[in-house]
Every structure is written in structure tokens, then in C-alpha cells.
Design an enzyme around this catalytic site. Sequence first.
Site, PDB file in Angstrom:
ATOM      1  N   SER A 260       0.922  -1.206  -0.130  1.00  0.00           N
ATOM      2  CA  SER A 260      -0.037   0.133  -0.005  1.00  0.00           C
ATOM      3  C   SER A 260       0.851   1.156  -0.166  1.00  0.00           C
ATOM      4  O   SER A 260       2.061   1.434   0.279  1.00  0.00           O
ATOM      5  CB  SER A 260      -0.864  -0.052   0.915  1.00  0.00           C
ATOM      6  OG  SER A 260      -0.033   0.108   2.235  1.00  0.00           O
ATOM      7  N   LYS A 261       0.232   2.331  -0.207  1.00  0.00           N
ATOM      8  CA  LYS A 261       0.930   3.714  -0.270  1.00  0.00           C
ATOM      9  C   LYS A 261       1.613   3.832   1.254  1.00  0.00           C
ATOM     10  O   LYS A 261       2.479   4.196   1.224  1.00  0.00           O
ATOM     11  CB  LYS A 261      -0.030   4.594  -0.462  1.00  0.00           C
ATOM     12  CG  LYS A 261       0.782   6.215  -0.566  1.00  0.00           C
ATOM     13  CD  LYS A 261      -0.295   7.107  -0.691  1.00  0.00           C
ATOM     14  CE  LYS A 261       0.193   8.425  -0.226  1.00  0.00           C
ATOM     15  NZ  LYS A 261       0.457   8.481   1.191  1.00  0.00           N
ATOM     16  N   ARG A 262       0.923   3.370   2.195  1.00  0.00           N
ATOM     17  CA  ARG A 262       1.327   3.444   3.453  1.00  0.00           C
ATOM     18  C   ARG A 262       2.819   2.694   3.714  1.00  0.00           C
ATOM     19  O   ARG A 262       3.712   3.287   4.548  1.00  0.00           O
ATOM     20  CB  ARG A 262       0.188   3.338   4.434  1.00  0.00           C
ATOM     21  CG  ARG A 262      -0.335   4.349   5.311  1.00  0.00           C
ATOM     22  CD  ARG A 262      -1.210   4.030   6.271  1.00  0.00           C
ATOM     23  NE  ARG A 262      -2.649   3.614   5.662  1.00  0.00           N
ATOM     24  CZ  ARG A 262      -3.133   2.318   6.065  1.00  0.00           C
ATOM     25  NH1 ARG A 262      -2.670   1.669   7.123  1.00  0.00           N
ATOM     26  NH2 ARG A 262      -3.978   1.897   5.341  1.00  0.00           N
ATOM     27  N   ASP A 265       5.495   4.890   2.394  1.00  0.00           N
ATOM     28  CA  ASP A 265       5.781   5.871   3.359  1.00  0.00           C
ATOM     29  C   ASP A 265       6.470   5.344   4.282  1.00  0.00           C
ATOM     30  O   ASP A 265       7.470   5.942   5.044  1.00  0.00           O
ATOM     31  CB  ASP A 265       4.422   6.528   3.888  1.00  0.00           C
ATOM     32  CG  ASP A 265       3.577   7.305   2.893  1.00  0.00           C
ATOM     33  OD1 ASP A 265       4.308   7.735   1.638  1.00  0.00           O
ATOM     34  OD2 ASP A 265       2.487   7.557   3.255  1.00  0.00           O
TER      35      ASP A 265
END
Length: 502
Positions: A260-262, A265
Site C-alpha cells: 500500500s501507499k502507507r 511512506d
Amino acid sequence: MEKKVRVRFAPSPTGGLHLGGVRTALFNYLFAKKHNGTFILRVEDTDQTRFVEGAEEYIVSCLAWCGIQADESPQVGGEYAPYRQSERKSTYKQYAEQLINDGFAYYAFDTPEELDVKRKEIPNFLYGQTSRMGMRNSLTLSSEEVDALLKNNTPHVVRIKMPENEHVSFVDMIRGLVSFDTNLVDDKVLLKADGMPTYHLAVVADDRAMKISHIFRGEEWLPSAPVHILLWKYLGWEDEMPNWAHLPLILKPDGNGKLSKRDGDRLGFPVYAQNWTDPKTGDMTKGFRELGFMPEAFVNLLAMLGWNDGTDQELFSMAELIDKFSVERISKAGAKFDFEKAKWYNHEWIKHTDAADLLDIVKQEFSAKGIDLTDDNFALKVIGLIKDRCNLLTDFVAQSEYFFKAPVEYDLPAVKSKWTAEKADFFNAYLPAIEDGFTTLELEEKFKSLATEHNLKPGELMLPFRIMLVGGKFGPGVFDIAVTLGSAETKERILAALAAFA
Ligand code: GLU
């Protein structure tokens, strides 16, 4: 007769484009190009609550960067326009009505509050065969009541009526035979209270209207496949149904679930293709492009997430991918994303790309740092010399800035403690030996023989020489640097450094 290949990438414009989305676009594109087919971009913007300003333009730009050109799209048009679902709104209602008339769908009048109560009452509540008869819908109300509610514009949705005790089976091009028990699938909403279709109805209606022959999409859509297949059947279009292929998930680096994008990050790498700025919060999320990836490398690494050509080859251009692509070689298993490996692809692509083809982008990188590279020939020599040392396009400035600007600071701790008057004498004596036209080897030989004459080891002079020319302890061979800089500049740098080292 062979079906004409028509495939589509059907993103929803809801924000940044995840690399998994680009891979879906890429596999559709490769399949289309391989079979002389048509690649369509269709924008699935029926969920107005999730619509994000600018997201469509952003998707188009990401695809263009990757070299993925749509044959039909909202931008280029085409025979089956419009290619934005919001502009096709009027076409869906008739299908919902047809399904109701044929007994495959029904009106549901339950309010959000009523649904909430049910969800609280029943754990894992599914609106489906076990619960539908206890709800407010056209299956439980009399036809007079239903007519009255409709006449009064009572908010309602249309739901598919999943059949009981059936199996929906199909042959997935990647997974083989897949089968779903209809008892476990809920009665999905097809038409929302705002009159907009949901994704499920729109996707089937549009795939049919646009004569889509093959559907390549992410594995996360597999649970929706039985709903879609039943809709094809219930609408009487079974003979026209496309072939299905659900692409393996792209997994977190440790293999534990979908990337996921998380995760990006958290682990410090991009997940989006290009920088994405959320128009509401103004928050910017970095993309592969701006981080310094070449589009060729990005495409290459995406292709390898779930596909290989059966050999050890890892580097493929788009043309080669089109040539070699085959659905049989797409794996069922999820593909772990490894950012170090992603950088390896980029490094290999930078290394294998001619300096001339890197010139423009390197110039842009420098100009973004306020340095204008005006001498193309010189810049080309520098690029040729240092490209093997760059993992990212953004590394070029740090790796080669000293060619364009003499060092103003030196790594003095690296030389000072061992610096002697004899070493200074050596460099003064070396100056006249540096002439233009010398090869790297000639300069090096002269350096070594002069060192011996001065009773010094060449090894202890190399580092000071490097620091004189570069400022720090990095870069390609020091004599290559000297030859590239030319004799006048090399001499000037030696003299300036001698003063600083003294
Ligand atoms: N609109 C869906 C998405 O956002 C498309 C899924 C499909 O290809 O059917 O991915």
C-alpha cells in the site's frame, strides 16, 4: 473466428496512481500490442464521493511518461465514446430496469439508518439471500407499495438478486478454473440512490458496449467476478463475454499482504508513478519519476512483477516486452516488491543508455539546481564517464557537479594529516607533464614514474590528487577525470588545492 483484441485499463480517478495500477495498464497494453489489438483508457468515475479533481489528467500523464499510449480514451476519443462513465450515465438505467423486469434484480428502500441497525444487530451482516427477505425491498413489499414508493421518489437502490445454491465458474487465463459459491456473495448494489450505476453495473455495461475481448485486472477484483459474470448472463450477453485474467497482487517487501501507499511512506520508497499532490490537503506524495527513475526502467521492473519470459533475462525494452509477452508466463503467486531491486533496474537502464539519450534529462536535473550546462560535448563526456555510478537520474548532479564547478571545499581531513612538503613538490613537478591530448594511460604512467623519481609511492598520491580535482573521495578513475577536465582546468585545480592543503 478469432476475436479482435480490445482491452481496457479502467482506473477510478481517486488520487495517485499506484504502481500496481500502472502494471495493470502495462499488461493490458502489452497484450493489445502483441495481438495487434486496441488499448482503451476508460475513466470509471461513477462514484462521485471518491472523485478527485485532477486525478484523470494525472493518470493520463503517468501513462504517457511510461510510453503507454491509449488508442481510444477520453482524450483521443474513439468509436465507442464517451470514455468517461459519468458521461454515459443515461445508458445504465435501462439495464437495471431490464434486470428488475427479468427477476434478476430488485429495488431496495432501506435507509442508511435501517442498514446501520442491521449491521449492529447481525455480525458480518450481508445484504443477501439470508437477510433480504427481512428488509424493505420489492421482494418483501407489495407491488402497490413499491409503486407508491417509486412514485414518491423515495430514495432507493437497485440490487442484484444472487441466486441460491449455485456455483459461478469461469476459466481465468492466469488461474485456470475458478469457482464461487453464490451463497457467499452479497446482493451488490447496481444502481445507487443518485441514479448513478455502481462500478459493478457500469463495468459490465461498458465492457460490452466497448466490445472488450479480454479483461486484465488486479486480483483484488476476483471476488467481484461472480457478480460480473452473472450480469453478463442475466443481461443476455453471455456469448459476448470477455476472457478474464486476474493479475497477481503486488506484495509488501516481506510478502505480508498487498503493498500500500502507507508501506511506501513507512519504508521510504515511492508507490505512485509520479508525484501526486492531494488537491484538498495540499500534501505531496513522491513518485518514481521525480525520484529519478527512467520510464524504461519503471516499465521493465513492473513487467517483472508477476511475469518473466522463462529465461534469466531481466532487462527488456517495451518493444521486447511486446514481442515476448505471453499470458501463460504470468504467475498466480503474488510478487514481492523490492525497492533495492527496483533501483537495480534503474541503474542498469542508466548504464545501458547512451549518454546522448540522457543529455536532456541530466541538463534538466542540473538546471533545477541552478546550474546551466552549456557545452553539450563536455556534458556528454561527463555523462559517459559517470553514468555507471548512478542509481537514480537525480544522482547525476551529486556525482558530477565537480566537473562543472571547481571544488570550493575539500575533504581536508582525508589529506591533511599525511600531507608533506615532498608531496607538494611532486604535484608542482607534475604540472608541466599535464598536456592536452594525453590519454588517461599516458597521464597515469607519467604520474607513476614521477612519483618513483620523488621516492614516493603513487598510491599515497592518488587520494590527494582526487581530492584536488573532485573535492571528495568519490568519482571515476582520477586520470579519467583529469583527461575530461582538460589540462588547463586540471592544473588550476592542482594549484588551488596546493594552496589549501599547505
Ligand atoms: N475501476 C476499477 C478500478 O479502479 C476497474 C476494475 C476493473 O478493471 O474491472 O480498478
